[in-house]
Scaffold this active site. Structure first.
Site, PDB file in Angstrom:
ATOM      1  N   SER A 172       0.747  -1.211  -0.013  1.00 20.04           N
ATOM      2  CA  SER A 172       0.104   0.023   0.014  1.00 20.04           C
ATOM      3  C   SER A 172       0.932   1.400   0.062  1.00 20.04           C
ATOM      4  O   SER A 172       0.203   2.386  -0.332  1.00 20.04           O
ATOM      5  CB  SER A 172      -0.964  -0.012   1.162  1.00 20.04           C
ATOM      6  OG  SER A 172      -0.156   0.020   2.515  1.00 20.04           O
ATOM      7  N   LYS A 198       0.127   5.298   6.738  1.00 17.44           N
ATOM      8  CA  LYS A 198      -0.561   5.877   5.553  1.00 17.44           C
ATOM      9  C   LYS A 198       0.082   7.550   5.426  1.00 17.44           C
ATOM     10  O   LYS A 198       0.613   7.968   6.455  1.00 17.44           O
ATOM     11  CB  LYS A 198      -1.996   5.846   5.549  1.00 17.44           C
ATOM     12  CG  LYS A 198      -2.488   4.660   5.550  1.00 17.44           C
ATOM     13  CD  LYS A 198      -2.518   3.778   4.092  1.00 17.44           C
ATOM     14  CE  LYS A 198      -3.097   2.548   4.557  1.00 17.44           C
ATOM     15  NZ  LYS A 198      -2.603   1.362   3.593  1.00 17.44           N
TER      16      LYS A 198
END
Length: 175
Positions: free
Chosen positions: A39, A82
């Site tokens: 990711s 993230k």
């Protein structure tokens, strides 16, 4: 105190102080995370370990573009890594694989490839004391676009990712 007890204390004390310092450092200063998926590629590759500073946001707020380590809003037993896209009060619009923050196109030179999955249209109104985050590999990132609890509360941010350290060949300071 007998001489033996004093000698024992003298020999053990440096180790006890060192252990205490390491514990304080680990509990209050640093946070570690491993990237289990792709990711965050190409910024942080799968299997890479990163170190963050818990104290980064003691006297300042996370900024757009920061890579953060946080408790996953849908399951706080997991930690995620993230990039901050939207800050408190921001309006984030995603349309045609482009991100607009408060009406302005967000330049994202860190993206892995052309974004073709879940490209919008979406609109997110970021609440106060919360952040909207996404992975750098938008085609393969389970992020705020999909979560039940879309935003990361500031109180759930564990720290700012400062560098990737393992494997050693991938060592790099982030942000």
């Amino acid at each position: 105190m007998s001489g033996n007890v004093r000698r024992w204390i003298r020999e053990i004390l440096p180790y006890a102080v060192l252990l205490g310092a390491v514990l304080v450092f680990r509990v209050f200063i640093v946070v570690n995370a491993t990237i289990p998926t792709e990711s965050m590629e190409n910024t942080i590759m799968t299997g890479t370990r990163v170190m963050g500073l818990k104290c980064s946001y003691w006297f300042s707020e996370p900024e757009r573009g920061d890579i953060i380590i946080f408790k996953f809003p849908d399951d706080e037993s997991q930690s995620y890594v993230k990039r901050v896209i939207g800050c408190p009060g921001d309006t984030v619009k995603i349309e045609g694989g482009k991100v607009y923050v408060n009406g302005e196109l967000l330049e994202e030179d860190y993206l892995k490839e052309t974004w073709t999955v879940a490209t919008g249209p979406y609109t997110f109104e970021v609440p106060e004391d919360s952040y909207f985050v996404m992975g750098d590999n938008r085609n393969n990132s389970y992020d705020g676009r999909y979560w039940t609890n879309t935003y990361v509360k500031k109180s759930k941010i564990l720290g700012k990712a400062i560098f990737r350290y393992w494997p050693l060949k991938n060592f790099k300071i982030l942000n």
